[in-house]
Design a protein around this motif. Sequence first.
Motif, PDB file in Angstrom:
ATOM      1  N   LEU A   1      66.284  49.594  14.772  1.00 11.06           N
ATOM      2  CA  LEU A   1      67.420  48.809  15.271  1.00 11.06           C
ATOM      3  C   LEU A   1      68.091  49.498  16.454  1.00 11.06           C
ATOM      4  CD1 LEU A   1      69.118  47.444  12.020  1.00 11.06           C
ATOM      5  CD2 LEU A   1      68.009  46.122  13.830  1.00 11.06           C
ATOM      6  N   TRP A   2      68.304  50.809  16.323  1.00  4.16           N
ATOM      7  CA  TRP A   2      68.881  51.562  17.436  1.00  4.16           C
ATOM      8  C   TRP A   2      67.952  51.532  18.647  1.00  4.16           C
ATOM      9  CZ3 TRP A   2      73.620  52.856  18.287  1.00  4.16           C
ATOM     10  CH2 TRP A   2      74.494  53.099  17.214  1.00  4.16           C
ATOM     11  N   ALA A   3      66.677  51.684  18.405  1.00  8.26           N
ATOM     12  CA  ALA A   3      65.719  51.682  19.510  1.00  8.26           C
ATOM     13  C   ALA A   3      65.773  50.369  20.280  1.00  8.26           C
ATOM     14  CB  ALA A   3      64.301  51.923  18.982  1.00  8.26           C
ATOM     15  N   GLY A   4      65.787  49.248  19.558  1.00 10.10           N
ATOM     16  CA  GLY A   4      65.816  47.948  20.215  1.00 10.10           C
ATOM     17  C   GLY A   4      67.127  47.679  20.932  1.00 10.10           C
ATOM     18  N   ALA A   5      68.254  48.024  20.286  1.00  7.54           N
ATOM     19  CA  ALA A   5      69.559  47.771  20.913  1.00  7.54           C
ATOM     20  C   ALA A   5      69.730  48.606  22.174  1.00  7.54           C
ATOM     21  CB  ALA A   5      70.675  48.075  19.913  1.00  7.54           C
ATOM     22  N   LEU A   6      69.351  49.872  22.126  1.00  3.25           N
ATOM     23  CA  LEU A   6      69.468  50.736  23.302  1.00  3.25           C
ATOM     24  C   LEU A   6      68.501  50.321  24.408  1.00  3.25           C
ATOM     25  CD1 LEU A   6      69.867  54.157  21.450  1.00  3.25           C
ATOM     26  CD2 LEU A   6      71.632  52.937  22.736  1.00  3.25           C
ATOM     27  N   ALA A   7      67.318  49.854  24.006  1.00  2.00           N
ATOM     28  CA  ALA A   7      66.372  49.352  25.010  1.00  2.00           C
ATOM     29  C   ALA A   7      66.924  48.117  25.709  1.00  2.00           C
ATOM     30  CB  ALA A   7      65.030  49.032  24.353  1.00  2.00           C
ATOM     31  N   ALA A   8      67.613  47.254  24.961  1.00  4.13           N
ATOM     32  CA  ALA A   8      68.222  46.075  25.578  1.00  4.13           C
ATOM     33  C   ALA A   8      69.273  46.477  26.604  1.00  4.13           C
ATOM     34  CB  ALA A   8      68.838  45.186  24.495  1.00  4.13           C
ATOM     35  N   LEU A   9      70.069  47.484  26.276  1.00  2.00           N
ATOM     36  CA  LEU A   9      71.072  47.965  27.234  1.00  2.00           C
ATOM     37  C   LEU A   9      70.411  48.616  28.439  1.00  2.00           C
ATOM     38  CD1 LEU A   9      73.683  49.385  24.693  1.00  2.00           C
ATOM     39  CD2 LEU A   9      73.975  47.403  26.197  1.00  2.00           C
ATOM     40  N   ALA A  10      69.344  49.364  28.211  1.00  2.00           N
ATOM     41  CA  ALA A  10      68.610  49.953  29.340  1.00  2.00           C
ATOM     42  C   ALA A  10      68.080  48.864  30.258  1.00  2.00           C
ATOM     43  CB  ALA A  10      67.459  50.816  28.826  1.00  2.00           C
ATOM     44  N   GLY A  11      67.652  47.757  29.680  1.00  2.00           N
ATOM     45  CA  GLY A  11      67.152  46.648  30.484  1.00  2.00           C
ATOM     46  C   GLY A  11      68.215  45.978  31.315  1.00  2.00           C
ATOM     47  N   LEU A  12      69.485  46.161  30.955  1.00  2.00           N
ATOM     48  CA  LEU A  12      70.589  45.621  31.751  1.00  2.00           C
ATOM     49  C   LEU A  12      71.027  46.565  32.865  1.00  2.00           C
ATOM     50  CD1 LEU A  12      72.857  44.098  28.961  1.00  2.00           C
ATOM     51  CD2 LEU A  12      71.705  42.825  30.785  1.00  2.00           C
ATOM     52  N   ALA A  13      70.437  47.762  32.893  1.00  2.00           N
ATOM     53  CA  ALA A  13      70.886  48.774  33.844  1.00  2.00           C
ATOM     54  C   ALA A  13      70.171  48.702  35.178  1.00  2.00           C
ATOM     55  CB  ALA A  13      70.720  50.171  33.243  1.00  2.00           C
ATOM     56  N   ARG A  14      68.828  48.496  35.146  1.00  2.00           N
ATOM     57  CA  ARG A  14      68.041  48.552  36.372  1.00  2.00           C
ATOM     58  C   ARG A  14      66.833  47.634  36.247  1.00  2.00           C
ATOM     59  NH1 ARG A  14      68.244  51.173  40.366  1.00  2.00           N
ATOM     60  NH2 ARG A  14      66.003  51.055  40.656  1.00  2.00           N
TER      61      ARG A  14
ATOM     62  N   ARG B   1      49.442  49.806  11.947  1.00  2.00           N
ATOM     63  CA  ARG B   1      49.168  50.919  11.040  1.00  2.00           C
ATOM     64  C   ARG B   1      49.425  50.547   9.589  1.00  2.00           C
ATOM     65  NH1 ARG B   1      51.636  54.751   8.352  1.00  2.00           N
ATOM     66  NH2 ARG B   1      53.683  53.889   8.847  1.00  2.00           N
ATOM     67  N   ARG B   2      50.384  49.653   9.385  1.00  2.00           N
ATOM     68  CA  ARG B   2      50.716  49.260   8.015  1.00  2.00           C
ATOM     69  C   ARG B   2      49.652  48.364   7.394  1.00  2.00           C
ATOM     70  NH1 ARG B   2      56.111  50.041   6.264  1.00  2.00           N
ATOM     71  NH2 ARG B   2      57.287  51.288   7.783  1.00  2.00           N
ATOM     72  N   ARG B   3      48.859  47.683   8.201  1.00  2.00           N
ATOM     73  CA  ARG B   3      47.695  46.920   7.730  1.00  2.00           C
ATOM     74  C   ARG B   3      48.022  45.998   6.564  1.00  2.00           C
ATOM     75  NH1 ARG B   3      43.062  51.695   7.905  1.00  2.00           N
ATOM     76  NH2 ARG B   3      43.180  52.054  10.165  1.00  2.00           N
ATOM     77  N   GLY B   4      48.953  45.094   6.810  1.00  2.00           N
ATOM     78  CA  GLY B   4      49.251  44.087   5.810  1.00  2.00           C
ATOM     79  C   GLY B   4      50.352  44.462   4.847  1.00  2.00           C
ATOM     80  N   ARG B   5      50.719  45.734   4.799  1.00  2.00           N
ATOM     81  CA  ARG B   5      51.847  46.111   3.951  1.00  2.00           C
ATOM     82  C   ARG B   5      53.149  45.586   4.539  1.00  2.00           C
ATOM     83  NH1 ARG B   5      52.003  52.127   3.704  1.00  2.00           N
ATOM     84  NH2 ARG B   5      50.806  52.027   5.646  1.00  2.00           N
ATOM     85  N   LYS B   6      54.174  45.552   3.735  1.00  2.00           N
ATOM     86  CA  LYS B   6      55.435  44.971   4.163  1.00  2.00           C
ATOM     87  C   LYS B   6      56.012  45.722   5.358  1.00  2.00           C
ATOM     88  CE  LYS B   6      60.021  43.635   2.542  1.00  2.00           C
ATOM     89  NZ  LYS B   6      60.965  43.630   1.406  1.00  2.00           N
ATOM     90  N   VAL B   7      56.398  44.959   6.371  1.00  2.00           N
ATOM     91  CA  VAL B   7      57.034  45.526   7.557  1.00  2.00           C
ATOM     92  C   VAL B   7      58.539  45.335   7.414  1.00  2.00           C
ATOM     93  CG1 VAL B   7      57.257  45.378  10.069  1.00  2.00           C
ATOM     94  CG2 VAL B   7      55.027  45.013   8.977  1.00  2.00           C
ATOM     95  N   PRO B   8      59.333  46.392   7.536  1.00  2.00           N
ATOM     96  CA  PRO B   8      60.788  46.249   7.346  1.00  2.00           C
ATOM     97  C   PRO B   8      61.406  45.341   8.407  1.00  2.00           C
ATOM     98  CG  PRO B   8      60.243  48.425   8.208  1.00  2.00           C
ATOM     99  CD  PRO B   8      58.954  47.777   7.841  1.00  2.00           C
TER     100      PRO B   8
ATOM    101  N   SER C   1      64.081  45.754   9.951  1.00  2.00           N
ATOM    102  CA  SER C   1      64.639  46.513  11.063  1.00  2.00           C
ATOM    103  C   SER C   1      63.622  46.680  12.191  1.00  2.00           C
ATOM    104  CB  SER C   1      65.113  47.888  10.584  1.00  2.00           C
ATOM    105  OG  SER C   1      64.028  48.627  10.035  1.00  2.00           O
ATOM    106  N   LEU C   2      62.345  46.790  11.838  1.00  2.00           N
ATOM    107  CA  LEU C   2      61.316  46.935  12.870  1.00  2.00           C
ATOM    108  C   LEU C   2      61.184  45.644  13.672  1.00  2.00           C
ATOM    109  CD1 LEU C   2      57.908  48.719  12.308  1.00  2.00           C
ATOM    110  CD2 LEU C   2      58.171  46.838  13.924  1.00  2.00           C
ATOM    111  N   TRP C   3      61.092  44.520  12.969  1.00  2.00           N
ATOM    112  CA  TRP C   3      60.988  43.232  13.652  1.00  2.00           C
ATOM    113  C   TRP C   3      62.235  42.979  14.517  1.00  2.00           C
ATOM    114  CZ3 TRP C   3      56.464  41.082  13.917  1.00  2.00           C
ATOM    115  CH2 TRP C   3      55.560  41.181  12.865  1.00  2.00           C
ATOM    116  N   THR C   4      63.399  43.271  13.970  1.00  2.00           N
ATOM    117  CA  THR C   4      64.638  43.010  14.708  1.00  2.00           C
ATOM    118  C   THR C   4      64.734  43.905  15.937  1.00  2.00           C
ATOM    119  OG1 THR C   4      65.718  42.427  12.627  1.00  2.00           O
ATOM    120  CG2 THR C   4      67.145  42.875  14.519  1.00  2.00           C
ATOM    121  N   GLY C   5      64.394  45.188  15.772  1.00  2.00           N
ATOM    122  CA  GLY C   5      64.430  46.103  16.904  1.00  2.00           C
ATOM    123  C   GLY C   5      63.487  45.674  18.005  1.00  2.00           C
ATOM    124  N   ALA C   6      62.285  45.261  17.629  1.00  2.00           N
ATOM    125  CA  ALA C   6      61.317  44.796  18.621  1.00  2.00           C
ATOM    126  C   ALA C   6      61.810  43.536  19.325  1.00  2.00           C
ATOM    127  CB  ALA C   6      59.969  44.538  17.955  1.00  2.00           C
TER     128      ALA C   6
END
Length: 400
Positions: free
Chosen positions: A193-206, A226-233, A235-240
């Motif tokens: 979640l932090w990764a995605g939110a900060l990336a969105a802000l970086a995208g507003l910078a330049r 890598r998870r190969r069908g196992r449950k993906v949290p 937070s990962l989908w939202t961050g992406a």
Amino acid sequence: MTQPSTLARPARTEPGDRADPSPRDARTSAAAAATALGLFAAARLTGILVLAATAWATGRHPLALLARSWDSIWYLGIAAHGYGRTLYFRPTVIHSDLAFFPLYPALVRAVTTLTPLNASTAGLLVSWLAAGVAACGVYAIGARLHGRAVATVLVLLWGLLPHSVVLSMAYTEPVLTAFAAWSLYAVLTERWLWAGALAALAGLARPNGFAVAAAVLVAAACEIGRRRGRKVPHSLWTGAALAPLGWGGYVLWVGRRKGDPLGGYFEVQRLWGSRFDFGVGSLRFIKHLLLRGDRLVFPVTLMIVAAAVLLVALLIADRAPLPLLVYSGVLLLVALGGSGFFESKPRFLLPAFPLLLPLAGALVRTARARPWHATLVVGALAGLSFAYGAYLVVIAHTPL
């Protein structure tokens, strides 16, 4: 366990580094981070003093040069009056302020609203604070991957790049690097979640801020695979999903304002003389440079870009984590493939701090074996950085 070539490469331990840090070790880590930040601040302060002496010797005011040079004037204009300024030179050369992304002017506007500072001072304050936050993020990544010594040298090298004077100016590179570094750190520690939110802000910078979103998306895709069908949290989908929203949202907003949602922003850039032509424009300028020569700025630019290509190869050979490779590779691709202001390419590469990881590791090894050799190298880099930075801002009269 995450694959080392994709996300969280294990740190190389040093004396004093422990897997389970005690309070004493935490204090040691904090002291090491403070040392790195202090070295970075000292490097940039010395650079400002050299620039100030050069400016005063030529009858100019250093703070005016730092706050109101080239693109800084456009950003401060947006902060004061919003978007809407356009300069018409000829039908194929029209400079619109819509080419400039909104995050930095919004931060400057917030500072001028909440404090008695004028726009120029607020612009410098935002840049200097962002440079400090960026240095902390650069340190955090270096320490996680290679330990405290390499992290400290990495921060110092970033502060001593030939174009590091830009980190002391009212420009957007410090803001982009701050959000990029901490977004990449969040990826390496799987805080999606932090990764995605900060990336969105970086995208507003330049415009090249989408490199951060690209790194987050590639890392997320690898993690899902890598998870190969196992449950993906969630937070990962939202961050992406969050990661590309900043850059994409502004591009679409400009496009809608220009009557062409998908192409409007790129038309604005084309009228500035900037477009992605797979390096054709850059090769033409290099041919001109080799056959006819030009001012000092241009051969230095060529050497810096060539060094960046070599450093990418070294980063790949060191098997750096995939997010860092994607981020640095996209920044380099934009710099190499874009036409327009050739002399600005080193500035475009300034946020690509992972390229310095191989050099930081080599310098630490040299310092342990031959301390005076490392001291001479750092001294030479500092002299080059301070002198060239003053030359760029005060003497060259070349767009940064």
